[in-house]
Write a protein that holds these residues in place. Sequence first.
Motif, short mmCIF file in Angstrom:
data_model
loop_
_atom_site.label_atom_id
_atom_site.label_comp_id
_atom_site.label_asym_id
_atom_site.label_seq_id
_atom_site.Cartn_x
_atom_site.Cartn_y
_atom_site.Cartn_z
N THR A 75 40.64 24.39 39.69
CA THR A 75 41.42 25.66 40.25
C THR A 75 40.42 26.18 41.25
O THR A 75 40.65 27.41 41.72
CB THR A 75 41.60 26.41 38.93
N HIS A 76 39.44 25.83 41.44
CA HIS A 76 38.31 26.46 42.12
C HIS A 76 38.57 27.09 43.69
O HIS A 76 38.18 27.74 44.25
CB HIS A 76 36.71 25.84 42.20
N ASP A 77 39.75 25.99 44.22
CA ASP A 77 39.89 26.37 45.49
C ASP A 77 40.94 27.58 45.55
O ASP A 77 41.04 28.25 46.79
CB ASP A 77 40.89 25.12 46.06
N LEU A 78 41.07 28.11 44.43
CA LEU A 78 41.89 29.43 44.41
C LEU A 78 41.07 30.68 44.60
O LEU A 78 41.41 31.83 44.55
CB LEU A 78 42.83 29.41 43.01
N LEU A 79 39.79 30.41 44.07
CA LEU A 79 38.81 31.57 44.08
C LEU A 79 38.73 32.40 45.13
O LEU A 79 38.29 31.70 46.45
CB LEU A 79 37.43 30.81 43.29
N ALA A 80 38.61 33.64 45.11
CA ALA A 80 38.12 34.47 46.17
C ALA A 80 36.50 34.44 46.22
O ALA A 80 36.02 33.93 45.15
CB ALA A 80 38.52 35.75 46.13
N ASP A 81 36.01 34.88 47.16
CA ASP A 81 34.60 34.93 47.14
C ASP A 81 33.98 35.56 45.97
O ASP A 81 32.94 35.13 45.39
CB ASP A 81 34.07 35.58 48.45
N GLU A 82 34.34 36.87 45.43
CA GLU A 82 33.96 37.62 44.40
C GLU A 82 34.49 36.73 43.10
O GLU A 82 33.43 36.78 42.22
CB GLU A 82 35.04 38.96 44.47
N GLY A 83 35.49 35.88 43.10
CA GLY A 83 35.61 35.15 41.94
C GLY A 83 34.55 33.97 41.82
O GLY A 83 34.19 33.82 40.81
N ARG A 84 34.33 33.55 42.98
CA ARG A 84 33.13 32.30 42.96
C ARG A 84 31.96 32.85 42.32
O ARG A 84 31.37 32.20 41.76
CB ARG A 84 32.98 31.80 44.36
N ALA A 85 31.47 34.14 42.79
CA ALA A 85 30.47 34.81 42.19
C ALA A 85 30.21 34.88 40.85
O ALA A 85 29.53 34.84 40.06
CB ALA A 85 30.08 35.99 43.10
N LEU A 86 31.49 35.58 40.55
CA LEU A 86 31.79 35.60 38.86
C LEU A 86 31.51 34.52 38.19
O LEU A 86 30.99 34.48 36.90
CB LEU A 86 33.14 36.26 38.63
N LEU A 87 32.05 33.34 38.56
CA LEU A 87 31.74 32.12 37.74
C LEU A 87 30.74 31.31 38.29
O LEU A 87 30.50 30.15 37.50
CB LEU A 87 33.44 31.29 38.23
N GLY A 88 30.04 31.65 39.35
CA GLY A 88 29.03 31.13 39.72
C GLY A 88 29.10 29.58 40.20
O GLY A 88 28.32 28.57 39.91
N ASP B 103 46.49 42.97 48.91
CA ASP B 103 46.53 42.13 50.36
C ASP B 103 46.97 40.44 49.81
O ASP B 103 47.89 40.36 49.12
CB ASP B 103 45.35 42.21 50.75
N LYS B 104 45.93 39.67 50.01
CA LYS B 104 46.08 38.62 49.62
C LYS B 104 45.20 37.77 48.21
O LYS B 104 44.84 36.87 48.22
CB LYS B 104 45.72 37.44 50.80
N VAL B 105 44.77 38.97 47.49
CA VAL B 105 44.05 38.61 46.20
C VAL B 105 44.74 39.01 45.06
O VAL B 105 45.19 40.29 44.91
CB VAL B 105 42.64 39.33 46.52
N ILE B 106 44.62 38.38 44.02
CA ILE B 106 45.20 38.57 42.65
C ILE B 106 43.99 38.59 41.68
O ILE B 106 43.27 37.61 41.79
CB ILE B 106 46.46 37.73 42.13
N THR B 107 43.79 39.78 40.98
CA THR B 107 42.62 39.88 40.16
C THR B 107 43.22 40.08 38.81
O THR B 107 43.89 40.87 38.51
CB THR B 107 41.81 41.30 40.26
N PHE B 108 42.75 39.09 37.96
CA PHE B 108 43.30 38.99 36.41
C PHE B 108 42.42 39.82 35.68
O PHE B 108 41.23 39.52 35.83
CB PHE B 108 43.60 37.42 36.06
N LEU B 109 43.03 40.89 34.93
CA LEU B 109 42.32 42.06 34.44
C LEU B 109 42.05 41.80 32.96
O LEU B 109 40.92 41.82 32.45
CB LEU B 109 42.64 43.21 34.60
N HIS B 110 43.14 41.52 32.36
CA HIS B 110 43.16 41.30 30.66
C HIS B 110 44.12 40.49 30.34
O HIS B 110 45.22 40.43 30.87
CB HIS B 110 43.45 42.66 30.05
N THR B 111 43.71 39.66 29.27
CA THR B 111 45.17 38.86 28.65
C THR B 111 44.96 39.34 27.29
O THR B 111 43.98 39.47 26.33
CB THR B 111 44.63 37.31 28.62
N ILE B 112 46.31 39.81 26.70
CA ILE B 112 46.36 40.14 25.28
C ILE B 112 47.42 39.40 24.78
O ILE B 112 48.52 39.25 25.21
CB ILE B 112 46.74 41.69 25.30
#
Length: 102
Positions: free
Chosen positions: A88-101, A33-42
């Motif tokens: 960059t915090h304005d980009l965070l989805a609610d779940e992202g805000r929770a992850l970063l506190g 939908d309108k969310v991008i989840t970054f999973l891994h950086t290699i």
Amino acid sequence: MTSSISVRDNPSRHRFEAESLGEVAVAVYALTDKVITFLHTIVPDALRGQGIATQLVLAGLASARERGLRVIPQCPVFAAYMRSHPETHDLLADEGRALLGV
């Protein structure tokens, strides 16, 4: 930091890619939908220490901003960058805000 590395989105493989010296560094994502989840950086060993992970983060976040996507930084590299860059915090989805506190 290496400025000659270009990063491109490869939507068919769900990742941003930076290629150098025959090696490919990637930031893998999932898009819903309108969310991008970054999973891994290699970043392969041969490319480490050149700032390529940061370039992948910057490209991924710029793309999210341009496309109006919210971000969930599950990847530790994205999470660390976003945690230390409040702009960059304005980009965070609610779940992202929770992850970063934030």
